[in-house]
Design a protein around this motif. Structure first.
Motif, mmCIF file in Angstrom:
data_model
loop_
_atom_site.group_PDB
_atom_site.id
_atom_site.type_symbol
_atom_site.label_atom_id
_atom_site.label_comp_id
_atom_site.label_asym_id
_atom_site.label_seq_id
_atom_site.Cartn_x
_atom_site.Cartn_y
_atom_site.Cartn_z
ATOM 1 N N ILE A 221 4.762 5.099 -6.970
ATOM 2 C CA ILE A 221 4.748 6.541 -7.208
ATOM 3 C C ILE A 221 6.372 7.036 -7.151
ATOM 4 O O ILE A 221 6.578 7.705 -8.231
ATOM 5 N N THR A 222 7.146 6.375 -6.493
ATOM 6 C CA THR A 222 8.747 6.786 -6.480
ATOM 7 C C THR A 222 9.132 6.522 -7.883
ATOM 8 O O THR A 222 9.638 7.122 -8.498
ATOM 9 N N TYR A 263 -5.629 13.298 -23.102
ATOM 10 C CA TYR A 263 -5.685 11.641 -22.970
ATOM 11 C C TYR A 263 -4.231 11.315 -22.480
ATOM 12 O O TYR A 263 -3.960 10.001 -22.090
ATOM 13 N N THR A 264 -3.251 12.161 -22.838
ATOM 14 C CA THR A 264 -1.909 11.619 -22.784
ATOM 15 C C THR A 264 -1.495 11.486 -21.277
ATOM 16 O O THR A 264 -0.377 10.873 -20.781
ATOM 17 N N VAL A 265 -2.063 12.307 -20.429
ATOM 18 C CA VAL A 265 -1.779 12.344 -18.931
ATOM 19 C C VAL A 265 -3.024 11.743 -18.222
ATOM 20 O O VAL A 265 -2.767 11.400 -17.120
ATOM 21 N N LEU A 266 -4.111 11.959 -18.717
ATOM 22 C CA LEU A 266 -5.548 11.454 -17.960
ATOM 23 C C LEU A 266 -5.282 9.997 -17.498
ATOM 24 O O LEU A 266 -5.313 9.588 -16.367
ATOM 25 N N TYR A 267 -5.323 9.340 -18.798
ATOM 26 C CA TYR A 267 -5.276 7.621 -18.616
ATOM 27 C C TYR A 267 -3.986 7.207 -17.621
ATOM 28 O O TYR A 267 -4.415 6.491 -16.767
ATOM 29 N N ILE A 272 -2.311 5.225 -12.094
ATOM 30 C CA ILE A 272 -1.608 5.227 -10.841
ATOM 31 C C ILE A 272 -2.313 5.659 -9.806
ATOM 32 O O ILE A 272 -2.023 5.070 -8.716
ATOM 33 N N VAL A 273 -3.250 6.594 -9.808
ATOM 34 C CA VAL A 273 -4.001 6.963 -8.579
ATOM 35 C C VAL A 273 -4.772 5.918 -8.084
ATOM 36 O O VAL A 273 -4.960 5.381 -6.906
ATOM 37 N N LEU A 274 -5.757 5.016 -8.876
ATOM 38 C CA LEU A 274 -6.466 3.851 -8.720
ATOM 39 C C LEU A 274 -5.469 2.845 -7.795
ATOM 40 O O LEU A 274 -5.800 2.274 -6.954
ATOM 41 N N PHE A 275 -4.370 2.707 -8.321
ATOM 42 C CA PHE A 275 -3.462 1.293 -7.990
ATOM 43 C C PHE A 275 -3.118 1.949 -6.601
ATOM 44 O O PHE A 275 -2.994 0.996 -5.733
ATOM 45 N N LEU A 277 -4.461 3.901 -4.716
ATOM 46 C CA LEU A 277 -5.558 3.832 -3.536
ATOM 47 C C LEU A 277 -6.031 2.358 -3.163
ATOM 48 O O LEU A 277 -6.309 2.317 -2.098
ATOM 49 N N ALA A 278 -5.976 1.546 -4.218
ATOM 50 C CA ALA A 278 -6.349 0.152 -3.700
ATOM 51 C C ALA A 278 -5.358 -0.266 -2.665
ATOM 52 O O ALA A 278 -5.945 -0.914 -1.850
ATOM 53 N N TRP A 279 -4.222 -0.070 -2.936
ATOM 54 C CA TRP A 279 -3.140 -0.624 -1.816
ATOM 55 C C TRP A 279 -3.441 0.057 -0.452
ATOM 56 O O TRP A 279 -3.357 -0.453 0.566
ATOM 57 N N ASN A 280 -3.622 1.496 -0.361
ATOM 58 C CA ASN A 280 -3.905 2.008 0.838
ATOM 59 C C ASN A 280 -5.005 1.793 1.534
ATOM 60 O O ASN A 280 -5.147 1.760 2.644
ATOM 61 N N LEU A 281 -6.146 1.444 0.732
ATOM 62 C CA LEU A 281 -7.407 1.166 1.238
ATOM 63 C C LEU A 281 -7.073 -0.402 1.804
ATOM 64 O O LEU A 281 -8.024 -0.745 2.992
ATOM 65 N N ILE A 282 -6.449 -1.194 1.224
ATOM 66 C CA ILE A 282 -6.265 -2.511 1.792
ATOM 67 C C ILE A 282 -5.409 -2.572 3.064
ATOM 68 O O ILE A 282 -5.602 -3.028 3.870
ATOM 69 N N GLY A 283 -4.503 -1.607 2.917
ATOM 70 C CA GLY A 283 -3.402 -1.522 4.149
ATOM 71 C C GLY A 283 -4.334 -0.975 5.303
ATOM 72 O O GLY A 283 -4.206 -1.509 6.420
ATOM 73 N N ASP A 284 -5.288 -0.104 5.214
ATOM 74 C CA ASP A 284 -6.060 0.303 6.233
ATOM 75 C C ASP A 284 -6.947 -0.777 6.796
ATOM 76 O O ASP A 284 -7.011 -0.784 7.855
ATOM 77 N N THR A 285 -7.430 -1.617 6.066
ATOM 78 C CA THR A 285 -8.284 -2.717 6.297
ATOM 79 C C THR A 285 -7.570 -3.755 7.247
ATOM 80 O O THR A 285 -7.992 -3.926 7.908
#
Length: 298
Positions: A221-222, A263-267, A272-275, A277-285
């Motif tokens: 994100i940074t 479409y220029t900002v949504l995709y 970014i959000v899903l990537f 989120l994936a690492w945060n969920l794995i970190g919690d696990t």
């Protein structure tokens, strides 16, 4: 945990098979191809302009696809290509910066905690100095000084990203170094470095691993924020922050046509959000697995 693993697996597949999903049109695969010279974004399914096709034909490049699946950003840059190859960029930024920053932080924190005294005092005051700088502002200033480029972004993130690991491992070792097994190793004449490496770190490194896993998303994100502000990746580089930057003038839409260029900002925003989120969920696990208190063992 299952959602995080599935999301991360999908991103890994995208990164590994990027040359097949979005075949490069130049020698530099991270250069986002342009589907037209038009300044205005074009909707999904926009075909490659004839003049652009002639340029690639002149270069002797085989065109394996000629439509912008997700549309084009400002300047005709293919959004789909930027998303696919931007996945590799995200993994590169996240893994390299967290690994190097974690190693520096663990080294400084373990030395500080184990030896204590003036060594601990000096190293922790240096850590406090670095912590006094706002992370994003400091990274932006250093990147501006070093010059634009992805390697400069990673250097800035590493320079101002190791302090949390140092403090975390220091606190863990301060409590662990008074344990019986450490005292026994000292009594047997085991060298200090060996005690840190073979006895202390294996028993205190788990919180650092959890923080590192969750920090990968923060680093991405940074880096995206730096690219959005114009001091990160070069123009046209396959980076999600770069793709969002192309959309800055088109987020609201044309007068009377709000959301016309969604479409220029949504995709890129979804990626970014899903990537992250994936690492945060794995970190919690990972925290739940490695912390015995959360497993009810203590």
């Amino acid at each position: 945990s299952l959602v995080g693993i599935v999301l991360l697996f999908i991103f890994i597949i995208i990164a590994l098979f990027a040359p097949i999903i979005a075949p490069p049109l130049s020698d530099n695969p991270y250069q986002v191809p342009r589907m037209s010279w038009d300044v205005n974004p074009q909707p999904p399914g926009f075909p490659m302009s004839d003049d652009i096709r002639e340029v690639y034909d002149f270069m002797g490049t085989e065109i394996k696809y000629d439509k912008a699946i997700c549309g084009t950003a400002e300047g005709g840059y293919d959004i789909f290509y930027g998303l696919i190859w931007g996945t590799r960029t995200a993994f590169k930024i996240g893994l390299i910066t967290v690994t190097v920053a974690g190693f520096i932080g663990v080294f400084i924190g373990s030395i500080s905690a184990y030896f204590g005294g003036w060594i601990d005092e000096g190293l922790m005051r240096i850590t406090d100095i670095f912590l006094s700088f706002p992370f994003l502002v400091a990274a932006m200033v250093l990147t501006t000084i070093l010059g634009r480029g992805l390697d400069k972004v990673m250097i800035a993130l590493i320079v101002f990203g190791w302090m949390g690991y140092a403090r975390l491992i220091r606190g863990s070792i301060l409590s662990a170094k008074e344990e019986t097994y450490v005292m026994a190793a000292k009594a047997l004449g085991v060298k200090d470095i060996k005690i840190i490496w073979k006895h202390l770190l294996p028993n205190t490194i788990f919180p650092v691993m959890v923080q590192g896993t969750m920090s990968i998303g923060s680093m991405v994100i940074t880096a995206a924020a730096l690219s959005f502000l114009g001091v990160g990746a070069p123009v046209g580089y396959a980076d999600w922050g770069q793709m969002v930057s192309f959309a800055r003038n088109w987020i609201i839409g044309a007068p009377g046509h709000a959301g016309q260029y969604w479409y220029t900002v949504l995709y890129p925003g979804i990626f970014i959000v899903l990537f992250v989120l994936a690492w945060n969920l794995i970190g919690d696990t990972l925290r739940d697995i490695l912390d015995p208190r959360l497993r009810g063992e203590l």
